[in-house]
Design a protein around this motif. Structure first.
Motif, PDB file in Angstrom:
ATOM      1  N   ASN A  71      39.107  -7.090  -3.491  1.00 59.91           N
ATOM      2  CA  ASN A  71      38.843  -6.553  -4.837  1.00 59.91           C
ATOM      3  C   ASN A  71      38.236  -5.158  -4.799  1.00 59.91           C
ATOM      4  OD1 ASN A  71      39.747  -9.013  -5.917  1.00 59.91           O
ATOM      5  ND2 ASN A  71      37.694  -9.880  -5.697  1.00 59.91           N
ATOM      6  N   ARG A  72      38.695  -4.342  -3.928  1.00 60.18           N
ATOM      7  CA  ARG A  72      38.150  -2.987  -3.796  1.00 60.18           C
ATOM      8  C   ARG A  72      38.810  -2.038  -4.787  1.00 60.18           C
ATOM      9  NH1 ARG A  72      41.479  -3.358   1.215  1.00 60.18           N
ATOM     10  NH2 ARG A  72      43.277  -2.033   0.807  1.00 60.18           N
ATOM     11  N   THR A  73      38.048  -1.012  -5.154  1.00 59.08           N
ATOM     12  CA  THR A  73      38.552   0.039  -6.023  1.00 59.08           C
ATOM     13  C   THR A  73      38.596   1.322  -5.212  1.00 59.08           C
ATOM     14  OG1 THR A  73      37.515  -1.010  -7.933  1.00 59.08           O
ATOM     15  CG2 THR A  73      38.111   1.306  -8.160  1.00 59.08           C
ATOM     16  N   TYR A  83      36.195   3.377  -0.716  1.00 58.65           N
ATOM     17  CA  TYR A  83      36.457   2.120  -1.399  1.00 58.65           C
ATOM     18  C   TYR A  83      35.146   1.579  -1.944  1.00 58.65           C
ATOM     19  CZ  TYR A  83      40.628   2.853   1.256  1.00 58.65           C
ATOM     20  OH  TYR A  83      41.751   3.426   1.784  1.00 58.65           O
TER      21      TYR A  83
END
Length: 196
Positions: A71-73, A83
């Protein structure tokens, strides 16, 4: 007359010189503001301490990496990919992810959980896990706090450092000094470490 000067005048002049020098290096102030007593001992530090002047009290920490960050952005900052996940920032190296402190200028859309609002000199900061943010439109940008900003807790992985034989606390290149406010321990931002 020479005896009088040697016995009384010279010691008095030396005493005044030593007292003024000590006053220039350390100043204790107690102020009362809205029934709040603040006692601060100020020590002199040069503006933007070079990293070569900082001595860490603990040996270098082992760099911990993970294989995957769910669930990294993606955050692109100055052309490099970083990230953001689990309230931490990561960089990728050799196929693994390493936790890093975010650089000034990083922007995110939502603040990490458990942030604290910190107000200083008409600025509203948001402090989350030792990282300071300001709101710009609908985003939050990582910034260096102003000297004098006070927080009541430091992140778990802060480090003790020594500069000019004085001990300070460092996290993400921000230097703090321990102070007392109404008998409660707090930490005041006293400088930023300039990385070379």
């Amino acid at each position: 007359m020479k005896t009088f000067i040697k016995a009384y005048i010279l010691p008095a002049v030396l005493l005044v010189a030593f007292a003024s020098q000590a006053e220039a290096q350390t100043r204790r102030t107690t102020t009362t503001n809205n029934s709040r007593k603040v006692t601060i001992t100020k020590r002199t530090i040069a503006a933007r301490v070079p990293s070569t002047k900082v001595t860490y009290k603990t040996p270098k920490r082992k760099v911990v990496s993970v294989r995957n960050v769910p669930n990294r952005t993606l955050v692109v900052h100055k052309g490099q990919n970083y990230y953001y996940a689990n309230n931490k920032y990561y960089t990728q190296s050799r196929g693994r992810y390493i936790v890093i402190a975010p650089k000034v200028g990083f922007r995110i859309k939502t603040l990490p959980v458990n942030y604290k609002r910190v107000r200083y000199n008409n600025h509203n900061y948001f402090n989350a896990h030792g990282i300071f943010y300001i709101q710009i439109n609908n985003q939050y940008e990582v910034v260096d706090p102003e000297v004098g900003t006070i927080v009541y807790e430091l992140p778990d992985d802060y480090e003790k450092v020594v500069i000019n034989d004085e001990t300070y606390y460092e996290f993400a290149n921000i230097l703090y000094e321990k102070i007392q406010i109404d008998g409660t321990r707090a930490y005041e931002v006293v400088d930023i470490i300039e990385m070379e």
